[in-house]
Design an enzyme around this catalytic site. Structure first.
Site, PDB file in Angstrom:
ATOM      1  N   GLY A  15       0.803  -1.216   0.000  1.00  0.00           N
ATOM      2  CA  GLY A  15       0.000   0.000   0.000  1.00  0.00           C
ATOM      3  C   GLY A  15       0.834   1.263   0.000  1.00  0.00           C
ATOM      4  N   THR A  17       1.669   3.326  -2.275  1.00  0.00           N
ATOM      5  CA  THR A  17       1.240   4.457  -3.102  1.00  0.00           C
ATOM      6  C   THR A  17      -0.123   4.995  -2.664  1.00  0.00           C
ATOM      7  OG1 THR A  17       0.185   3.030  -4.755  1.00  0.00           O
ATOM      8  CG2 THR A  17       2.520   3.558  -5.089  1.00  0.00           C
ATOM      9  N   GLY A  18      -0.628   4.501  -1.538  1.00  0.00           N
ATOM     10  CA  GLY A  18      -1.931   4.929  -1.054  1.00  0.00           C
ATOM     11  C   GLY A  18      -1.867   6.175  -0.199  1.00  0.00           C
ATOM     12  N   ILE A  20      -1.881   6.981   3.121  1.00  0.00           N
ATOM     13  CA  ILE A  20      -0.863   7.126   4.165  1.00  0.00           C
ATOM     14  C   ILE A  20       0.418   6.396   3.794  1.00  0.00           C
ATOM     15  CG2 ILE A  20      -1.409   5.108   5.610  1.00  0.00           C
ATOM     16  CD1 ILE A  20      -0.608   8.750   6.749  1.00  0.00           C
ATOM     17  N   GLY A  21       0.317   5.424   2.893  1.00  0.00           N
ATOM     18  CA  GLY A  21       1.503   4.688   2.459  1.00  0.00           C
ATOM     19  C   GLY A  21       2.544   5.589   1.826  1.00  0.00           C
ATOM     20  N   LYS A 137     -10.721  -4.103  11.392  1.00  0.00           N
ATOM     21  CA  LYS A 137      -9.456  -4.057  12.114  1.00  0.00           C
ATOM     22  C   LYS A 137      -9.493  -4.950  13.353  1.00  0.00           C
ATOM     23  CE  LYS A 137      -7.797   0.489  10.613  1.00  0.00           C
ATOM     24  NZ  LYS A 137      -7.386   1.856  11.031  1.00  0.00           N
ATOM     25  N   ARG A 141      -6.926  -8.026  14.395  1.00  0.00           N
ATOM     26  CA  ARG A 141      -6.284  -8.192  15.702  1.00  0.00           C
ATOM     27  C   ARG A 141      -6.625  -9.556  16.309  1.00  0.00           C
ATOM     28  NH1 ARG A 141      -5.652  -2.967  19.682  1.00  0.00           N
ATOM     29  NH2 ARG A 141      -4.875  -1.458  18.143  1.00  0.00           N
TER      30      ARG A 141
END
Length: 316
Positions: A15, A17-18, A20-21, A137, A141
């Site tokens: 990720g 280029t996303g 936050i990436g 998420k 976890r």
């Protein structure tokens, strides 16, 4: 720092280029002297659609691995030669991390895994388990805790990105908005509630700081941020730096809850935004102790004043 625990040296990002990436891969590159190898895994489609961006990283010495994130063979081959996996996958791809974790757990080289946890704390309190945006998420976890034994996993919990919050709202200003062009703001609550933010640049910098700090336990949860402020304080900073009085409106917590419920009933594309903003307004970003100092980042954070300067500079 002297330690018997080896630090990550060969880092593979998913990720990159996303949203936050981009910041994570940039700060990894800025700190490249600390690492032996930096690479990212991407799809053929991304290579075609973002050719200039991908080629630029390749020219800088970042290894580009092209494959299918849903192919176990592609992922297993990509892991060869790396010791750390970083996921910056977006919200719609969160569950893709489960097979990535499965392959990482059996990989002879991968020791560290950083899931895509950047954002709101999904285990802030008892009510967190029922929040709709947290569900995927939470599943990741749960999988980690039940199925991984070898990997050392770090969750970097950053809270809301100030870059997005201090901008024009997409679709409905009542969700909270700072419209620099029109000098208008919609503040949530009475504007005096505190919210902790992390700049997107700091997300990348905090991430590197986490990599450079030994992770000795199977699970490490780092709750970090850049600064804590209120809507009124942020507005005052924008007004001072723009030299203009802004037009201001308010969305109360009760109204925000009503709009949130309506957004989910209508399956609005910004329904998740309403929920997250309500969580933040209710105090879901505030911690007794943050983890910045634990990773040697205390005092290095971007502050509200300089961040507003950056936002205005980008707009101009």
């Amino acid at each position: 720092m002297a330690t018997d625990t080896p630090l990550p040296k060969k880092v593979l990002v998913f990720g990159a280029t996303g949203l936050i990436g981009k910041y994570i891969i940039q700060e990894l590159y800025n700190a490249r002297s600390s690492f032996e190898k930096i690479g990212f895994f991407t799809s053929k489609t991304t290579v075609e659609n973002k050719a200039d961006e991908v080629n630029e990283w390749k020219e800088k010495g970042v290894e580009i691995i092209v494959g299918d994130v849903n192919s176990e063979d592609d992922v297993n081959k990509a892991y060869e030669g790396y010791d750390t996996v970083v996921s910056a996958l977006g919200r719609n791809a969160i569950l893709s991390q489960v097979p990535l974790l499965k392959v990482a757990e059996s990989s002879p080289t991968i020791k560290y895994f950083y899931p895509s946890e950047y954002g709101t704390d999904i285990e802030y309190g008892p009510s967190s388990a029922a929040e709709k945006p947290h569900q995927l998420k939470l599943q990741v976890r749960k999988y980690i805790r039940e199925h991984t034994k070898k990997l050392k996993v770090t969750y970097l919990v950053t809270g809301p990105y100030s870059d997005l919050y201090f901008g024009p709202a997409g679709g409905d200003e009542r969700v909270g908005s700072f419209n620099l062009k029109e000098r208008k703001a919609t503040l949530l609550g009475n504007g005096s509630e505190q919210i902790s933010f992390t700049t997107m640049k700091d997300v990348g910098r905090l991430f590197v700081a986490a990599l450079e700090t030994p992770a000795t336990a199977h699970e490490r949860i780092l709750k970090v941020n850049s600064f804590t402020t209120t809507g009124k304080e942020a507005l005052a900073e924008f007004e001072e730096q723009t030299g203009a009085k802004w037009e201001v409106s308010y969305t109360s917590l009760e109204e925000l809850k009503r709009l949130e419920e309506e957004a989910w009933e209508k399956d609005s594309p910004i329904k998740t935004v309403f929920t997250l903003h309500r969580i933040w307004l209710e105090g879901g970003t505030l911690y007794k102790v943050r983890s910045n100092g634990e990773i040697g980042f205390e005092g290095k954070e971007e502050r509200l004043k300089e961040h507003v300067q950056e936002i205005i500079a980008k707009h101009d």
